[in-house]
Motif scaffolding. Structure first.
Motif, PDB file in Angstrom:
ATOM      1  N   LEU A   1       0.851  -1.185   0.000  1.00  0.00           N
ATOM      2  CA  LEU A   1       0.000   0.000   0.000  1.00  0.00           C
ATOM      3  C   LEU A   1       0.886   1.234   0.000  1.00  0.00           C
ATOM      4  N   SER A   2       0.614   2.151  -0.918  1.00  0.00           N
ATOM      5  CA  SER A   2       1.358   3.410  -1.003  1.00  0.00           C
ATOM      6  C   SER A   2       0.443   4.557  -0.612  1.00  0.00           C
ATOM      7  N   LEU A   3       0.872   5.361   0.351  1.00  0.00           N
ATOM      8  CA  LEU A   3       0.122   6.525   0.816  1.00  0.00           C
ATOM      9  C   LEU A   3       0.913   7.775   0.479  1.00  0.00           C
ATOM     10  N   GLY A   4       0.279   8.742  -0.165  1.00  0.00           N
ATOM     11  CA  GLY A   4       1.032   9.930  -0.540  1.00  0.00           C
ATOM     12  C   GLY A   4       0.153  11.089  -0.932  1.00  0.00           C
ATOM     13  N   GLY A   5       0.782  12.106  -1.438  1.00  0.00           N
ATOM     14  CA  GLY A   5       0.085  13.307  -1.868  1.00  0.00           C
ATOM     15  C   GLY A   5       1.082  14.366  -2.317  1.00  0.00           C
ATOM     16  N   THR A   6       0.605  15.482  -2.800  1.00  0.00           N
ATOM     17  CA  THR A   6       1.457  16.603  -3.201  1.00  0.00           C
ATOM     18  C   THR A   6       0.886  17.893  -2.656  1.00  0.00           C
ATOM     19  N   VAL A   7       1.782  18.837  -2.414  1.00  0.00           N
ATOM     20  CA  VAL A   7       1.401  20.208  -2.084  1.00  0.00           C
ATOM     21  C   VAL A   7       2.120  21.113  -3.069  1.00  0.00           C
ATOM     22  N   SER A   8       1.375  21.985  -3.743  1.00  0.00           N
ATOM     23  CA  SER A   8       1.991  22.910  -4.700  1.00  0.00           C
ATOM     24  C   SER A   8       1.569  24.331  -4.379  1.00  0.00           C
ATOM     25  N   TYR A   9       2.479  25.276  -4.664  1.00  0.00           N
ATOM     26  CA  TYR A   9       2.253  26.680  -4.318  1.00  0.00           C
ATOM     27  C   TYR A   9       2.661  27.561  -5.489  1.00  0.00           C
ATOM     28  N   ARG A  10       1.877  28.605  -5.729  1.00  0.00           N
ATOM     29  CA  ARG A  10       2.211  29.638  -6.714  1.00  0.00           C
ATOM     30  C   ARG A  10       1.882  30.982  -6.085  1.00  0.00           C
ATOM     31  N   SER A  11       2.841  31.909  -6.091  1.00  0.00           N
ATOM     32  CA  SER A  11       2.593  33.231  -5.514  1.00  0.00           C
ATOM     33  C   SER A  11       1.798  34.090  -6.498  1.00  0.00           C
ATOM     34  N   ARG A  12       1.369  35.251  -6.058  1.00  0.00           N
ATOM     35  CA  ARG A  12       0.521  36.110  -6.879  1.00  0.00           C
ATOM     36  C   ARG A  12       1.311  36.695  -8.054  1.00  0.00           C
ATOM     37  N   TYR A  13       0.591  37.150  -9.065  1.00  0.00           N
ATOM     38  CA  TYR A  13       1.235  37.812 -10.199  1.00  0.00           C
ATOM     39  C   TYR A  13       0.218  38.705 -10.891  1.00  0.00           C
ATOM     40  N   ARG A  14       0.674  39.433 -11.893  1.00  0.00           N
ATOM     41  CA  ARG A  14      -0.192  40.326 -12.663  1.00  0.00           C
ATOM     42  C   ARG A  14      -0.316  39.804 -14.088  1.00  0.00           C
ATOM     43  N   ASN A  15      -1.326  40.289 -14.800  1.00  0.00           N
ATOM     44  CA  ASN A  15      -1.468  39.950 -16.215  1.00  0.00           C
ATOM     45  C   ASN A  15      -1.978  41.177 -16.976  1.00  0.00           C
ATOM     46  N   ASP A  16      -1.785  41.154 -18.295  1.00  0.00           N
ATOM     47  CA  ASP A  16      -2.281  42.218 -19.182  1.00  0.00           C
ATOM     48  C   ASP A  16      -1.794  43.599 -18.767  1.00  0.00           C
ATOM     49  N   ASN A  17      -0.555  43.691 -18.282  1.00  0.00           N
ATOM     50  CA  ASN A  17       0.074  44.977 -17.959  1.00  0.00           C
ATOM     51  C   ASN A  17      -0.658  45.746 -16.860  1.00  0.00           C
ATOM     52  N   ALA A  18      -1.416  45.061 -16.027  1.00  0.00           N
ATOM     53  CA  ALA A  18      -2.040  45.721 -14.885  1.00  0.00           C
ATOM     54  C   ALA A  18      -0.951  46.258 -13.961  1.00  0.00           C
ATOM     55  N   LEU A  19      -1.245  47.348 -13.265  1.00  0.00           N
ATOM     56  CA  LEU A  19      -0.263  47.951 -12.373  1.00  0.00           C
ATOM     57  C   LEU A  19      -0.327  47.357 -10.964  1.00  0.00           C
ATOM     58  N   PHE A  20      -1.025  46.252 -10.810  1.00  0.00           N
ATOM     59  CA  PHE A  20      -1.053  45.551  -9.536  1.00  0.00           C
ATOM     60  C   PHE A  20      -1.165  44.055  -9.820  1.00  0.00           C
ATOM     61  N   GLU A  21      -0.801  43.258  -8.824  1.00  0.00           N
ATOM     62  CA  GLU A  21      -0.800  41.809  -8.987  1.00  0.00           C
ATOM     63  C   GLU A  21      -2.179  41.267  -8.602  1.00  0.00           C
ATOM     64  N   GLY A  22      -3.057  41.183  -9.582  1.00  0.00           N
ATOM     65  CA  GLY A  22      -4.449  40.845  -9.324  1.00  0.00           C
ATOM     66  C   GLY A  22      -4.742  39.367  -9.243  1.00  0.00           C
ATOM     67  N   VAL A  23      -3.812  38.506  -9.704  1.00  0.00           N
ATOM     68  CA  VAL A  23      -4.025  37.062  -9.640  1.00  0.00           C
ATOM     69  C   VAL A  23      -3.482  36.564  -8.306  1.00  0.00           C
ATOM     70  N   ALA A  24      -4.358  36.051  -7.469  1.00  0.00           N
ATOM     71  CA  ALA A  24      -3.999  35.693  -6.099  1.00  0.00           C
ATOM     72  C   ALA A  24      -3.126  34.442  -6.056  1.00  0.00           C
ATOM     73  N   ALA A  25      -2.359  34.333  -4.969  1.00  0.00           N
ATOM     74  CA  ALA A  25      -1.566  33.132  -4.714  1.00  0.00           C
ATOM     75  C   ALA A  25      -2.488  31.964  -4.385  1.00  0.00           C
ATOM     76  N   TYR A  26      -1.962  30.761  -4.523  1.00  0.00           N
ATOM     77  CA  TYR A  26      -2.740  29.591  -4.098  1.00  0.00           C
ATOM     78  C   TYR A  26      -1.815  28.522  -3.549  1.00  0.00           C
ATOM     79  N   THR A  27      -2.383  27.644  -2.746  1.00  0.00           N
ATOM     80  CA  THR A  27      -1.760  26.403  -2.310  1.00  0.00           C
ATOM     81  C   THR A  27      -2.752  25.282  -2.567  1.00  0.00           C
ATOM     82  N   LEU A  28      -2.340  24.268  -3.306  1.00  0.00           N
ATOM     83  CA  LEU A  28      -3.198  23.136  -3.627  1.00  0.00           C
ATOM     84  C   LEU A  28      -2.619  21.860  -3.034  1.00  0.00           C
TER      85      LEU A  28
END
Length: 751
Positions: free
Chosen positions: A659-686
């Motif tokens: 029996l194998s027991l496991g999982g993953t945790v992944s993280y991405r910090s916030r960023y901006r898109n379309d030349n916005a002057l603020f980082e509107g895409v929120a960070a996540y942890t999955l």
């Protein structure tokens, strides 16, 4: 970066080591970490020998992690950001270099290959591929114009499929079921036909219901259904290795769905219902490859390929049930012919590759868009709009055609000048030519327009009484150089210089004229005195410096790959909002620097752990269109990405297995898109968890999994309320919610 995701990434007991082979079964003594063979330099080498930053993910890890697209790959790959979309690669970046164009004549910044065959441009969805019956995926980071040619200024991703195996009869099958009526079936059959001829057939079917509840009624949005199959004949005899592959894929999925800011998670309000928001594909491809080995160290390979992709796409980008902006729709067909020839030489201290490539591409497409008449002129929608009412909407449409061709020639060689010290040098000449035609209809002549205001046009700001055409060609010479030193059998260090080049393009939504004219005046761009032609923009270039270390320690129980880089990015092709659409312009320069590490540790036979992380600091250093952008990070360039995980294997006896027991945790910090002057895409942890029971023969297994354990809503684009473009602030490219399911796997025969 918040401390908790880092600790989780480093210490979580997560999915079986996604960066290498599957977790070993218990043994009497600790098993060393396996060698992984890659072709990142277009010749077979171990991953440790390659003086490049490469993440290699095996087919076993893809299956175990339920990785089915590039968005899934990004969860476990440091420095890579991606999200599902109609092109699957548009919302992606490597080390902050992103694919942010969506026109038909634009090239991606990340080159996508399957078995070394280029898959095409992203604006038409040409690079959509189901991931099944895969040996491994290689993600090569940083500019790769020398090794991989055009469209690789950010890097390259090469999917290597399982090939027919001579003299082997084998089959494998996977069946899955889960929430939202998730059904998955995929498998492969390998059959020898004669002494030298082998057939391999593989297929994939997956279906899952939508997960976004539409407050305006109808079925949930964002369902997916994929049907794919391929057959490969391979003949091996003496110096010859010849194969013929044919594949087909039909994909029914959702166009981008926009969620107004403030709505509950996984809910939207749209005037498109159920399957009305769609992104459908029909993909056909064929590849003929012939390899002749003159000697054990000298071979010539010729590859002829053809790929055809048809795409039909609809999205509602205003995030409202009323018709303000959109629905937007497009259709396209892209046919791509390619011919590649590669010579490989390995003799003593020399390892070299040289080759030439030619492509010819035909493209035709159409774009249609609805917009509220008041919003088109004032940037504010009409008052009193009611859901699903098109009576106050103006309709626009255009037909687009392209013919693209080009060729390149390259050479790359590695020579061991001293024991353990190798020098590598490479050069490639690239030539690209594009001819592109716009035929934009006068809105006054279109019967779909509920209200006729001659001269009012939203996406383009003009129409053409006769088609208008632009033609342009570009060429470039790119170089690379590297030095690597084998300190010990299990420790290599390297330094490298790589150049990137991305061909120029022709805009789908802008015209060049002899004299300027105002937006929305609907002037006939083809008439005197304007002499309008589709807008042409120039290539991008980059120079990148990298140092790295690749090692295995403690009797190969620990592997560690570390790299640091610094690049300059010139003549950026940036999408800039203009009126109700966007134009592409070369706007300036940027710089990026950072580091990445990937590690795996097998301290005891029953425990297999991995951890990786990437830090990426990008800054725009010049931006002639908008000086306020100077100092801002690049689009889709989070500072941090990280993942960690592993597997704990418990023996259950000779009759039961383990029996194998496991999982993953992944993280991405916030960023901006379309030349916005603020980082509107929120960070996540999955977080994902799984438990797998495998029988003693290792041929049968049952897996129970839970992806996105905490039901976190993620998104990859933030759209601020903007006059003439977005009536309300919204999020788009929404990730999937928690999904629980079971997978059954079986293997028969084989070596």
């Amino acid at each position: 970066m918040p401390r908790t995701p880092i600790i989780a990434a480093l210490l979580a007991t997560a999915a079986p080591a996604a960066l290498a082979q599957s977790a070993p079964a218990p043994r009497a003594t600790p098993a060393p970490i396996e060698e992984i063979v890659v072709t990142a330099q277009l010749r077979r080498e171990t991953l440790q020998q390659v003086p490049l930053s490469v993440t290699a993910i095996t087919g076993a890890a893809l299956a175990r992690e339920n990785i089915e697209n590039f968005a899934d790959l990004a969860r476990i790959t440091p420095g890579f950001v991606s999200a599902p979309n109609y092109g699957f690669i548009r919302n992606s970046s490597l080390r902050g270099i992103s694919n942010n164009q969506f026109g038909f004549a634009d090239d991606p910044s990340i080159a996508i290959f399957t078995d070394g065959v280029y898959q095409g441009r992203g604006g038409t969805g040409s690079i959509v591929n189901a991931l099944y019956d895969v040996d491994r995926v290689e993600i090569i980071k940083g500019p790769q114009a020398t090794l991989f040619g055009r469209s690789s200024i950010g890097g390259a991703i090469n999917t290597i499929l399982n090939q027919p195996l001579k003299g082997v009869t084998a089959a494998d099958l996977e069946v899955g079921y889960g929430e939202r009526a998730r059904i998955e079936t995929r498998g492969a059959l390998n059959v020898p036909l004669t002494d030298g001829l082998t057939l391999r057939v593989a297929g994939d079917y997956s279906s899952i219901n939508g997960y976004l509840r539409n407050l305006d009624g109808g079925k949930n949005l964002a369902p997916t259904e994929v049907r794919a199959g391929r057959a490969t004949l391979r003949y091996e005899s003496g110096p010859w290795d010849v194969s013929l592959k044919g594949g087909i894929e039909t994909r029914k999925q959702s166009g981008s769905v926009y969620q107004a800011v403030g709505l509950p998670d996984f809910t939207v309000s749209s005037d498109l219902h159920g399957n009305q928001a769609y992104s459908d594909f029909d993909i056909y491809d064929g590849v003929f490859r012939a390899r002749y080995a003159f000697t054990p160290g000298v071979s010539l390979t010729a590859t002829t390929s053809y790929r055809s992709v048809e795409n039909r796409y609809v999205e509602d980008y205003d995030a409202l049930a009323t018709v303000v902006g959109g629905p937007y729709s497009q259709q396209s067909r892209d046919d791509l012919f390619q011919q590649d020839v590669i010579l490989n030489v390995s003799a003593g201290r020399l390892s070299a590759v040289a080759g030439a490539s030619y492509f010819d591409e035909w493209l035709k497409g159409g774009v249609q868009n609805y917009v509220n008449e008041t919003f088109a002129f004032t940037g504010a929608p009409d008052l009193g709009l009611v859901p699903d009412d098109y009576s106050l909407a103006l309709f626009e449409a255009g037909h687009l055609r392209g013919r693209f061709h080009g060729y390149s020639a390259f050479a790359d060689a590695t020579y061991e000048i001293l024991n353990g010290l190798k020098l590598t040098g490479g050069v490639r000449y690239n030539y690209d030519s594009k001819t592109y035609t716009q035929n934009i209809f006068d809105p006054a002549t279109l019967p779909q327009s509920a209200l006729i205001f001659p001269g009012a046009f939203y996406n383009w700001g003009y129409y053409t009484s006769t088609p208008i055409t632009s033609h342009k060609s570009w060429n470039d010479v790119a170089f690379r150089a590297a030095a690597d030193y084998t300190v010990t059998r299990d420790l290599n260090v390297y330094a490298s210089f790589n150049q990137g080049w991305k061909a120029g393009g022709i805009d789908s939504f802008k015209v060049q004229t002899d004299v300027p004219f105002p937006l929305f005046f609907g002037l006939d761009a083809a008439a005197a005195p304007y002499n309008g032609k589709p807008n042409i923009y120039n290539p991008e270039k980059s120079d990148s410096y990298e140092i790295g270390l690749k090692g295995r320690f403690f009797d190969r129980r620990l592997s560690l790959n570390v790299s640091a880089y610094d690049y300059e990015y010139r003549d950026l092709q940036v999408s800039i909002p203009q009126g109700g659409s966007s134009i592409i312009a070369n706007v300036g320069r940027a710089r990026g620097r950072g580091f990445e590490f990937e590690s795996r540790i097998v301290p005891v036979p029953w425990l297999d752990l991995f951890a990786n992380a990437a830090f990426n600091d990008t800054r725009i250093t010049a931006f002639k269109e908008k000086p306020e952008q100077v100092g801002q990070p690049l689009n889709q360039a989070p500072r941090w990405t990280a993942a960690g995980g592993g597997a704990l294997t418990l023996p259950l006896g000779e009759r039961v297995g383990h029996l194998s027991l496991g999982g993953t945790v992944s993280y991405r910090s916030r960023y901006r898109n379309d030349n916005a002057l603020f980082e509107g895409v929120a960070a996540y942890t999955l977080t994902s968890l799984r438990a797998t029971l495998t029988d003693p023969t290792k041929r049968y297994s049952v897996e129970v999994f839970c992806d996105n354990v905490f039901n976190t809503e993620t998104y990859s684009r933030y759209n601020a309320a903007t006059p003439f473009l977005f009536a309300v602030a919204s999020k788009s490219v929404l990730g999937e919610p928690r999904t629980v399911g079971v997978n059954l796997r079986a293997r028969w025969g084989g070596r």
